[in-house]
Design an enzyme around this catalytic site. Structure first.
Site, PDB file in Angstrom:
ATOM      1  N   ASP A   8       0.808  -1.215   0.000  1.00  0.00           N
ATOM      2  CA  ASP A   8       0.000   0.000   0.000  1.00  0.00           C
ATOM      3  C   ASP A   8       0.850   1.278   0.000  1.00  0.00           C
ATOM      4  O   ASP A   8       1.640   1.508   0.921  1.00  0.00           O
ATOM      5  CB  ASP A   8      -0.888   0.057   1.239  1.00  0.00           C
ATOM      6  N   GLU A  39      -4.401   2.081  -2.552  1.00  0.00           N
ATOM      7  CA  GLU A  39      -5.648   2.531  -1.923  1.00  0.00           C
ATOM      8  C   GLU A  39      -5.469   3.613  -0.864  1.00  0.00           C
ATOM      9  O   GLU A  39      -6.439   4.212  -0.441  1.00  0.00           O
ATOM     10  CB  GLU A  39      -6.398   1.327  -1.332  1.00  0.00           C
ATOM     11  N   ASN A  40      -4.237   3.859  -0.433  1.00  0.00           N
ATOM     12  CA  ASN A  40      -3.977   4.929   0.540  1.00  0.00           C
ATOM     13  C   ASN A  40      -3.105   6.032  -0.043  1.00  0.00           C
ATOM     14  O   ASN A  40      -2.497   6.807   0.692  1.00  0.00           O
ATOM     15  CB  ASN A  40      -3.292   4.365   1.789  1.00  0.00           C
ATOM     16  N   ASN A  67     -10.311  -1.402   0.974  1.00  0.00           N
ATOM     17  CA  ASN A  67     -11.465  -0.837   1.664  1.00  0.00           C
ATOM     18  C   ASN A  67     -11.561   0.679   1.526  1.00  0.00           C
ATOM     19  O   ASN A  67     -12.607   1.262   1.793  1.00  0.00           O
ATOM     20  CB  ASN A  67     -11.446  -1.220   3.149  1.00  0.00           C
ATOM     21  N   HIS A  68     -10.487   1.343   1.093  1.00  0.00           N
ATOM     22  CA  HIS A  68     -10.532   2.787   0.856  1.00  0.00           C
ATOM     23  C   HIS A  68     -10.702   3.126  -0.634  1.00  0.00           C
ATOM     24  O   HIS A  68     -10.409   4.259  -1.041  1.00  0.00           O
ATOM     25  CB  HIS A  68      -9.255   3.453   1.384  1.00  0.00           C
ATOM     26  N   HIS A 153      -6.608  -8.243   0.047  1.00  0.00           N
ATOM     27  CA  HIS A 153      -6.613  -7.081   0.934  1.00  0.00           C
ATOM     28  C   HIS A 153      -7.442  -7.443   2.162  1.00  0.00           C
ATOM     29  O   HIS A 153      -8.682  -7.462   2.107  1.00  0.00           O
ATOM     30  CB  HIS A 153      -7.217  -5.888   0.188  1.00  0.00           C
ATOM     31  N   HIS A 178      -3.014  -4.313   3.256  1.00  0.00           N
ATOM     32  CA  HIS A 178      -3.927  -3.637   4.184  1.00  0.00           C
ATOM     33  C   HIS A 178      -3.314  -3.315   5.531  1.00  0.00           C
ATOM     34  O   HIS A 178      -3.566  -2.228   6.071  1.00  0.00           O
ATOM     35  CB  HIS A 178      -5.219  -4.433   4.407  1.00  0.00           C
ATOM     36  N   HIS A 180      -0.143  -2.850   6.444  1.00  0.00           N
ATOM     37  CA  HIS A 180       0.961  -1.889   6.337  1.00  0.00           C
ATOM     38  C   HIS A 180       2.238  -2.311   7.046  1.00  0.00           C
ATOM     39  O   HIS A 180       3.185  -1.520   7.116  1.00  0.00           O
ATOM     40  CB  HIS A 180       0.536  -0.511   6.852  1.00  0.00           C
TER      41      HIS A 180
END
Length: 273
Positions: A8, A39-40, A67-68, A153, A178, A180
């Site tokens: 990520d 996603e981040n 999820n983001h 994820h 996810h 990290h």
């Protein structure tokens, strides 16, 4: 085939690490395929079209989400016109975008990239195992695809490991994202699938999961509302996994952890240098 998957991207430090280092790594390691979870990438929350373009131009072949996926509302629109940006395949029917894509490498190989999201401690989406099975049935390794990369994820290590064993022998790589934090369990499973529970993040590790430390620490201490979480601003580290495949089967021969940057012990596929 040589494959690099990076975890990520969190905020500007993660983007900077990717744009600074990935072009050189593609050439130095003669990479065939690079996939990055983004996603981040937009300040820690979601992705924008300009950031997605920046990651692709730096050398990524595909960008996965989680999820983001739709924290930046513009993603609801531009994801439909960007085939190399994929969100979890187990989002409900009618969700914008796609959960899998096939990319063609410079040498003409076909790589299926699949994104699914776990359900333990995350939004209860559709069954990720059924979604992954459906995508691999539609584009099987060795027939329609020369390599298959699955980004799982998920929060729970058990759910990620279960996905690895579920797809062992059918995918080239199953890698978790996810949480990290890079794990040390990179290996080739008995059926020939490379596996890692979590690729870690591309971001500033002098942080709490890529975010500035003060507010997360305060929340654990006080349990009261506070300020918005902000991405950390220090130098970023690249984290992920490198895989070398057998061209005849598309399964994994070798696997290495990748960590390049400050705060963590560095690791990379020295055989590729």
């Amino acid at each position: 085939m040589r494959i690099l998957f990076l975890g990520d991207i969190v905020g500007r430090p993660g983007r900077q690490a990717v744009t600074d280092r990935l072009p050189g790594l593609r050439e130095r390691w003669r990479l065939d395929c690079v996939v990055i979870n983004g996603e981040n990438a937009a300040g820690g929350f979601g992705i924008t079209e300009s950031i997605c373009d920046e990651i692709l131009q730096a050398g990524a072949d595909a960008v996965t989400l989680g999820n983001h996926s739709f924290d930046q509302r513009e993603a609801l629109v531009f994801i439909a016109r960007q085939p190399r940006l994929i969100r979890p395949a187990n989002y409900p029917p009618g969700t914008p975008g796609r959960g899998a894509t096939v990319i063609e490498t410079a040498r003409g190989a076909r790589v299926l990239v699949v994104n699914v999201m776990g359900r333990i401690y995350l939004d209860p989406l559709d069954d990720p195992f059924a979604a992954a099975d459906r995508e691999l049935e539609a584009c099987p390794l060795g027939a329609a695809a020369d390599a298959v990369i699955v980004d799982m994820h998920a929060e729970a290590t058990s759910e990620k490991q279960a996905m690895g064993h579920f797809l062992d022998g059918r995918a080239t790589l199953v890698v978790g994202t996810h949480t990290h934090v890079p794990t040390a369990d990179h290996r080739v499973l008995p059926g020939g699938t490379a596996y890692l529970s979590d690729a870690g993040m591309c971001g500033d590790y002098d942080s709490v999961l890529g975010m500035q430390k003060e507010e997360p620490v305060r929340r654990f201490l006080q349990k009261t509302p506070g300020s918005r979480l902000e991405a950390a601003t220090g130098p970023g580290t690249l984290c992920g996994i490198a895989v070398e495949t057998d061209d005849s089967t598309g399964l994994a021969n070798k696997v290495w952890a990748v960590r390049l940057g400050p705060h963590l012990d560095e690791s990379w596929p020295r055989e590729w240098d």
